[in-house]
Scaffold this active site. Structure first.
Site, mmCIF file in Angstrom:
data_model
loop_
_atom_site.group_PDB
_atom_site.id
_atom_site.type_symbol
_atom_site.label_atom_id
_atom_site.label_comp_id
_atom_site.label_asym_id
_atom_site.label_seq_id
_atom_site.Cartn_x
_atom_site.Cartn_y
_atom_site.Cartn_z
ATOM 1 N N GLY A 54 -1.763 -6.554 -3.294
ATOM 2 C CA GLY A 54 -1.098 -6.820 -2.084
ATOM 3 C C GLY A 54 -0.176 -7.963 -2.329
ATOM 4 O O GLY A 54 -0.574 -9.099 -2.980
ATOM 5 N N ALA A 55 1.099 -7.745 -2.294
ATOM 6 C CA ALA A 55 2.082 -8.671 -2.762
ATOM 7 C C ALA A 55 1.876 -10.205 -2.562
ATOM 8 O O ALA A 55 1.791 -11.285 -3.397
ATOM 9 C CB ALA A 55 3.461 -8.487 -2.252
ATOM 10 N N ARG A 96 1.902 -7.514 -13.315
ATOM 11 C CA ARG A 96 2.279 -6.505 -12.433
ATOM 12 C C ARG A 96 3.766 -6.706 -12.229
ATOM 13 O O ARG A 96 4.358 -7.861 -11.869
ATOM 14 C CB ARG A 96 1.615 -6.285 -10.966
ATOM 15 C CG ARG A 96 0.083 -5.979 -11.326
ATOM 16 C CD ARG A 96 -0.480 -5.508 -9.943
ATOM 17 N NE ARG A 96 -0.083 -4.262 -9.446
ATOM 18 C CZ ARG A 96 -0.251 -3.498 -8.231
ATOM 19 N NH1 ARG A 96 -0.790 -4.350 -7.308
ATOM 20 N NH2 ARG A 96 0.040 -2.516 -8.019
ATOM 21 N N GLN A 203 -5.980 2.783 -1.144
ATOM 22 C CA GLN A 203 -5.970 1.449 -0.177
ATOM 23 C C GLN A 203 -6.063 1.638 1.457
ATOM 24 O O GLN A 203 -6.528 0.725 2.165
ATOM 25 C CB GLN A 203 -4.917 0.653 -0.643
ATOM 26 C CG GLN A 203 -4.428 -0.056 -2.128
ATOM 27 C CD GLN A 203 -3.847 0.994 -3.006
ATOM 28 O OE1 GLN A 203 -3.923 2.114 -2.585
ATOM 29 N NE2 GLN A 203 -3.447 0.525 -3.820
ATOM 30 N N ASP A 244 6.664 -4.871 -1.258
ATOM 31 C CA ASP A 244 6.448 -5.434 -2.558
ATOM 32 C C ASP A 244 7.807 -6.400 -3.034
ATOM 33 O O ASP A 244 7.813 -7.250 -3.659
ATOM 34 C CB ASP A 244 5.944 -4.627 -3.608
ATOM 35 C CG ASP A 244 4.550 -4.426 -3.252
ATOM 36 O OD1 ASP A 244 4.179 -3.395 -2.479
ATOM 37 O OD2 ASP A 244 3.558 -5.028 -4.149
ATOM 38 N N ASN A 254 7.630 -0.391 -1.559
ATOM 39 C CA ASN A 254 6.353 -0.563 -1.126
ATOM 40 C C ASN A 254 5.275 0.548 -1.797
ATOM 41 O O ASN A 254 6.019 1.626 -2.475
ATOM 42 C CB ASN A 254 6.136 -0.513 0.530
ATOM 43 C CG ASN A 254 4.952 -0.981 1.160
ATOM 44 O OD1 ASN A 254 4.250 -1.808 0.555
ATOM 45 N ND2 ASN A 254 4.305 0.076 1.797
ATOM 46 N N LYS A 255 4.075 0.666 -1.630
ATOM 47 C CA LYS A 255 3.379 1.657 -1.871
ATOM 48 C C LYS A 255 3.745 3.163 -2.014
ATOM 49 O O LYS A 255 4.284 3.412 -0.866
ATOM 50 C CB LYS A 255 1.723 1.633 -1.318
ATOM 51 C CG LYS A 255 0.736 2.414 -1.680
ATOM 52 C CD LYS A 255 0.297 2.491 -3.267
ATOM 53 C CE LYS A 255 0.050 1.060 -3.659
ATOM 54 N NZ LYS A 255 0.193 0.861 -5.182
#
Ligand code: MRU
Length: 360
Positions: A54-55, A96, A203, A244, A254-255
């Protein structure tokens, strides 16, 4: 009785052990294991493998991680200290690529060293400690403030759909996308929360639904390809997702799968909100296509979670960890300094002006 997951720190500095303390999120929801990490390699691995994820949480983990790395530097002249610090910073920063909070937090830590050119190692270590703790503590205020703005957009009893986990487990407390739900819950409000399971790393199924059940919310986990049916049934009043990295024009990474949710929401006339602390907004990136998207190992798609491999040997796998939602699919970007609506570039600039004004 076992402890509620929400009462355990997602990410913290253990002062006594001089360690980064995290919940190992790869083991949730089955096992709640707390890890104490001291070595840079362990912290890099924990971020890369999503033990902490998670950012905002990885930003905080990196800030604490680089402080711990600085403690390892034996007292030395400033230039030598900085060279060693910079090497460790670049190493952690490479764990990352998409979540800008990682480099944002590390740059803040580096600024402390650069602003005290010539200082003794012991002084720098103390200053780095204070900045890491500040970054962590700020995250609580940021999420709470952002959550209040989000809460103003929904009402008691609403159905909320979320993707991935942008909840407390992705931050220090409250989360971003799930902060409105947590804050509403503290005031006795009840929401019906739909958690996309979020292939391939689950997640949503493992973390968001765990978090929402722990918060006492009416929680339903759905496979990613069921979101359209749930929306068609009229069960979703709003979608809340985290991100993110937001580009200057409002495009938001995002994801993986988030963009699909936004397209569905548009089709069904459901508001789609991106929750973004200012630490996630990267004004140096003009638009979404310039955001680096992390690609991960194919085994996460073909093997992970299955008793046996579920795709033939030799098949190609494409496994991007994130996608970019175009700004015109986003109804609002919710930050800790207010709600931004299109046109986003102007709105985001105003948010940073407001931030500068409030922080002197
Ligand atoms: O790969 P992950 O689990 O780190 O991805 C997390 C997300 O995509 C979150 O939505 C994002 O980081 C925001 S967390 C508040």
């Amino acid at each position: 009785m076992s402890k509620n997951i929400l009462s355990i720190d997602t990410v913290a500095l253990d002062e006594e052990k001089r360690a980064l303390k995290i919940i190992d999120q790869t083991k949730l929801p089955g096992t709640v294991e707390i890890l104490y990490l001291t070595k840079q390699e362990e912290i890099y691995e924990a971020i890369y493998l999503l033990r902490v994820r998670g950012a905002p949480a990885i930003g905080v983990a990196a800030a604490i991680g680089i402080y711990l790395a600085a403690l390892e530097i034996t007292d030395t002249a400033y230039d030598d200290f900085y060279a060693k610090f910079k090497k460790a910073k670049d190493y952690l920063d490479s764990s990352r690529p998409t979540a800008v909070n990682l480099s944002w937090a590390l740059k803040r830590m580096e600024k402390v060293v650069l602003d005290h050119r010539g200082a003794e190692s012991a002084v720098l270590k103390e200053l780095l400690h204070d900045e890491a703790v500040k970054i962590r503590d700020e995250d609580v205020w940021v999420c709470k403030s952002l959550g209040e703005y989000g809460l103003s957009l929904i009402k008691d009893g609403d159905g909320i759909l979320t993707h991935c986990n942008a909840g407390q487990l992705a931050t220090v407390k409250y989360g971003t996308a799930l902060a409105p739900v947590h804050l509403g819950g503290e005031r006795g409000m009840k929401f019906k929360v739909f958690c996309d399971e979020t292939r391939p790393l689950l997640q949503g199924a493992r973390l968001s639904s765990f978090e929402m059940v722990s918060a006492g919310m009416d929680t339903t986990v759905i496979c990613d390809n069921m979101a359209s049916q749930v929306m068609k049934n009229g069960w979703v009043k709003a979608c809340f997702v985290g991100c993110d990295r937001v580009a200057a024009n409002g495009d938001a990474a995002n994801k993986i799968g988030t963009c699909g949710v936004a397209i569905l929401a548009k089709h069904y006339g459901i508001p789609f909100y991106v929750c973004a602390p200012t630490s996630t907004i990267d004004m140096s990136v003009k638009e979404g296509k310039d955001i680096v998207i992390e690609e991960r190992k194919g085994e996460e798609v073909t093997e992970m979670w299955y008793r046996e491999r579920m795709a033939p040997q030799g098949v190609k796998v494409f496994n991007p960890a994130f996608d970019v939602t175009d700004h015109d699919l986003i109804d609002a970007i919710i930050t800790e300094y207010g709600i931004v609506r299109a046109p986003y570039t102007e709105g985001l600039i105003k948010i940073f002006e407001e931030k500068a004004k409030q922080n002197g």
